[in-house]
Design a protein around this motif. Structure first.
Motif, mmCIF file in Angstrom:
data_model
loop_
_atom_site.group_PDB
_atom_site.id
_atom_site.type_symbol
_atom_site.label_atom_id
_atom_site.label_comp_id
_atom_site.label_asym_id
_atom_site.label_seq_id
_atom_site.Cartn_x
_atom_site.Cartn_y
_atom_site.Cartn_z
ATOM 1 N N GLN A 1 75.343 99.524 93.617
ATOM 2 C CA GLN A 1 74.614 100.788 93.643
ATOM 3 C C GLN A 1 75.331 101.841 94.489
ATOM 4 O OE1 GLN A 1 70.585 100.417 94.908
ATOM 5 N NE2 GLN A 1 70.035 102.456 94.198
ATOM 6 N N ASN A 2 75.979 101.429 95.573
ATOM 7 C CA ASN A 2 76.715 102.387 96.401
ATOM 8 C C ASN A 2 77.881 102.995 95.630
ATOM 9 O OD1 ASN A 2 75.091 102.045 98.631
ATOM 10 N ND2 ASN A 2 76.317 100.382 99.445
ATOM 11 N N TYR A 3 78.541 102.190 94.806
ATOM 12 C CA TYR A 3 79.651 102.707 94.005
ATOM 13 C C TYR A 3 79.147 103.671 92.931
ATOM 14 C CZ TYR A 3 82.293 99.079 96.331
ATOM 15 O OH TYR A 3 82.879 98.299 97.293
ATOM 16 N N MET A 4 77.965 103.400 92.399
ATOM 17 C CA MET A 4 77.360 104.306 91.437
ATOM 18 C C MET A 4 77.082 105.659 92.099
ATOM 19 S SD MET A 4 73.659 104.211 89.556
ATOM 20 C CE MET A 4 72.877 104.467 91.127
ATOM 21 N N LEU B 1 75.379 122.617 93.260
ATOM 22 C CA LEU B 1 76.060 121.354 92.988
ATOM 23 C C LEU B 1 76.834 120.858 94.202
ATOM 24 C CD1 LEU B 1 77.251 122.057 89.360
ATOM 25 C CD2 LEU B 1 75.676 120.259 90.066
ATOM 26 N N LEU B 2 77.379 121.773 94.992
ATOM 27 C CA LEU B 2 78.097 121.364 96.195
ATOM 28 C C LEU B 2 77.157 120.723 97.209
ATOM 29 C CD1 LEU B 2 80.819 121.330 97.680
ATOM 30 C CD2 LEU B 2 80.160 123.528 98.670
ATOM 31 N N VAL B 3 76.005 121.336 97.423
ATOM 32 C CA VAL B 3 75.019 120.765 98.352
ATOM 33 C C VAL B 3 74.536 119.413 97.838
ATOM 34 C CG1 VAL B 3 72.704 121.092 99.296
ATOM 35 C CG2 VAL B 3 74.324 122.980 99.312
ATOM 36 N N THR B 4 74.308 119.315 96.535
ATOM 37 C CA THR B 4 73.872 118.041 95.945
ATOM 38 C C THR B 4 74.937 116.971 96.122
ATOM 39 O OG1 THR B 4 72.599 119.272 94.302
ATOM 40 C CG2 THR B 4 73.028 116.958 93.836
ATOM 41 N N SER B 5 76.190 117.331 95.904
ATOM 42 C CA SER B 5 77.257 116.341 96.038
ATOM 43 C C SER B 5 77.419 115.915 97.492
ATOM 44 C CB SER B 5 78.574 116.882 95.492
ATOM 45 O OG SER B 5 79.095 117.884 96.325
ATOM 46 N N LEU B 6 77.328 116.854 98.421
ATOM 47 C CA LEU B 6 77.450 116.487 99.837
ATOM 48 C C LEU B 6 76.312 115.574 100.278
ATOM 49 C CD1 LEU B 6 78.666 119.841 101.396
ATOM 50 C CD2 LEU B 6 79.995 117.769 100.967
ATOM 51 N N PHE B 7 75.100 115.862 99.818
ATOM 52 C CA PHE B 7 73.973 114.994 100.148
ATOM 53 C C PHE B 7 74.167 113.597 99.555
ATOM 54 C CE2 PHE B 7 69.794 113.225 99.022
ATOM 55 C CZ PHE B 7 69.282 113.065 100.294
ATOM 56 N N VAL C 1 77.765 107.143 102.103
ATOM 57 C CA VAL C 1 78.445 106.677 103.308
ATOM 58 C C VAL C 1 77.479 105.886 104.176
ATOM 59 C CG1 VAL C 1 79.514 107.471 105.475
ATOM 60 C CG2 VAL C 1 80.211 108.459 103.292
ATOM 61 N N GLN C 2 76.250 106.354 104.297
ATOM 62 C CA GLN C 2 75.266 105.599 105.060
ATOM 63 C C GLN C 2 75.001 104.244 104.415
ATOM 64 O OE1 GLN C 2 71.661 107.821 105.641
ATOM 65 N NE2 GLN C 2 72.359 108.494 107.651
ATOM 66 N N GLY C 3 74.952 104.194 103.105
ATOM 67 C CA GLY C 3 74.748 102.927 102.409
ATOM 68 C C GLY C 3 75.881 101.948 102.651
ATOM 69 N N PHE C 4 77.112 102.450 102.665
ATOM 70 C CA PHE C 4 78.255 101.574 102.930
ATOM 71 C C PHE C 4 78.253 101.075 104.361
ATOM 72 C CE2 PHE C 4 80.604 103.514 99.220
ATOM 73 C CZ PHE C 4 80.725 102.327 98.520
#
Length: 77
Positions: free
Chosen positions: A29-32, A59-65, A71-74
């Motif tokens: 799921q993290n890779y997804m 889209l930039l804000v969405t991608s950063l979130f 990163v937190q998941g990893f």
């Protein structure tokens, strides 16, 4: 080139999501989430290039979130 990257990241995200739904194993799921965040990042670059700044910022804000959550998941797993 950006369209190809967007397509690759979209296919990867769909493949990881389908694998998780079919097998019930959500270890990828993290890779997804990573591939979807990168897809949103590529889409935001495309929007900025086409001078549609409102969608580009969204889209930039969405991608950063999405990348922040990834990163937190990893780090937590």
């Amino acid at each position: 080139m950006l369209r190809i990257l967007q397509f690759i990241f979209a296919v990867l995200g769909i493949a990881f999501a389908a694998y998780g739904l079919i097998t019930g194993n959500f270890q990828f799921q993290n890779y997804m989430m990573l591939s979807l965040g990168l897809m949103f990042l590529v889409m935001s670059i495309q929007e900025f290039k086409e001078d549609r700044k409102a969608y580009g910022w969204l889209l930039l804000v969405t991608s950063l979130f999405t990348l922040f959550v990834t990163v937190q998941g990893f780090l937590l797993s």
